[in-house]
Enzyme design. Structure first.
Site, PDB file in Angstrom:
ATOM      1  CB  SER A  62      -0.623  -0.241   1.558  1.00 39.83           C
ATOM      2  OG  SER A  62      -0.168  -0.317   2.064  1.00 39.83           O
ATOM      3  CB  THR A  63       4.264   1.936   1.469  1.00 42.52           C
ATOM      4  OG1 THR A  63       4.021   1.755   2.733  1.00 42.52           O
ATOM      5  CG2 THR A  63       4.955   3.010   1.517  1.00 42.52           C
ATOM      6  CB  ILE A  64       4.248   1.050  -3.608  1.00 42.37           C
ATOM      7  CG1 ILE A  64       6.370   0.228  -2.583  1.00 42.37           C
ATOM      8  CG2 ILE A  64       4.801   1.012  -5.329  1.00 42.37           C
ATOM      9  CD1 ILE A  64       6.852  -1.001  -2.878  1.00 42.37           C
ATOM     10  CB  ALA A  65      -0.872   1.052  -3.985  1.00 46.30           C
ATOM     11  NE  ARG A  66      -1.900   3.200   1.725  1.00 49.63           N
ATOM     12  CZ  ARG A  66      -2.976   3.441   2.447  1.00 49.63           C
ATOM     13  NH1 ARG A  66      -2.631   4.277   4.023  1.00 49.63           N
ATOM     14  NH2 ARG A  66      -3.691   2.420   3.226  1.00 49.63           N
ATOM     15  CD  GLU A 107       4.486  -8.318 -14.610  1.00 49.55           C
ATOM     16  OE1 GLU A 107       3.671  -8.820 -13.539  1.00 49.55           O
ATOM     17  OE2 GLU A 107       5.387  -9.624 -14.783  1.00 49.55           O
ATOM     18  CD  GLN A 144       0.142  -9.642   3.106  1.00 44.85           C
ATOM     19  OE1 GLN A 144      -0.142  -8.791   2.612  1.00 44.85           O
ATOM     20  NE2 GLN A 144       1.006  -9.918   3.942  1.00 44.85           N
ATOM     21  CD  GLN A 194      10.573 -15.645 -13.944  1.00 42.79           C
ATOM     22  OE1 GLN A 194      10.319 -15.545 -14.964  1.00 42.79           O
ATOM     23  NE2 GLN A 194      10.112 -15.411 -13.151  1.00 42.79           N
TER      24      GLN A 194
END
EC number: 3.5.4.13
Length: 184
Positions: free
Chosen positions: A108-112, A133, A152, A176
């Site tokens: 969420s820190t990144i999404a926000r 991605e 996560q 990979q």
């Protein structure tokens, strides 16, 4: 299907090698957190990135993707251009058990901040470093920090194994080891 707890994740990581390297607690404090959580594992992004550029393309076609569309970057962080994206890989190597499917959700820190993380499900008996991605939806450059949390991983255990696992069908992204661009 049942979501698995930190106890199960810890046992599977230590005895089965499901996650390597495995961090048995949440690491936080001035960084984007990573490590074991109550019902999942916060994986980190490694210091290898492939940033998209439109220098060689006028069209993005998954069936005819030009690998020159990416610029390789290695470092403590990666700045993704506005309205662009990058591929990266996890620090952790995953070995998914035959009766388990993993769903991966961006932190969420990144999404926000307008940065969207996408990873397709980790299928039963898939092994490898996770290709991540990362899309920058903002009109400004967006920074991603290597060796910090990115997403996560939730572990869902089925009451029966699949007829065919990812390993059985020799999936194209099996084992990979680096950042892997699209394959057909």
């Amino acid at each position: 299907m049942t979501i698995k707890s930190d106890r199960w994740i810890q046992v599977m990581a230590r005895e089965y090698g499901m996650i390597e390297p495995f961090v048995a607690e949440q690491v936080r404090g001035g960084i984007i957190s990573y490590g074991l959580s109550s019902y999942g594992y916060d994986m980190r992004v490694a210091d290898e990135f492939k940033v998209f550029t439109n220098v060689f393309n006028t069209l993005v076609d998954p069936k005819h993707f030009d690998p020159r569309s990416f610029v390789d970057i290695r470092g403590d962080y990666c700045d993704i251009p506005p309205n662009s994206f990058a591929l990266a890989r996890s620090v952790e190597y995953f070995r998914i058990p035959r009766n388990v499917l993993c769903i991966v959700l961006g932190k969420s820190t990144i999404a926000r901040c307008g940065i969207i993380v996408n990873v397709t499900p980790l299928e039963p008996e898939w092994c490898g470093y996770v290709t991540i991605e990362i899309s920058n939806t903002t009109p400004l450059p967006a920074r991603i920090y290597a060796n910090e949390g990115i997403a996560q991983v939730l572990f869902l255990e089925s009451d029966e194994p699949p007829l065919v696992s990812y390993a059985d069908k020799a999936g194209k992204y099996q084992n990979q080891t680096g950042v892997v661009p699209p394959r057909l």
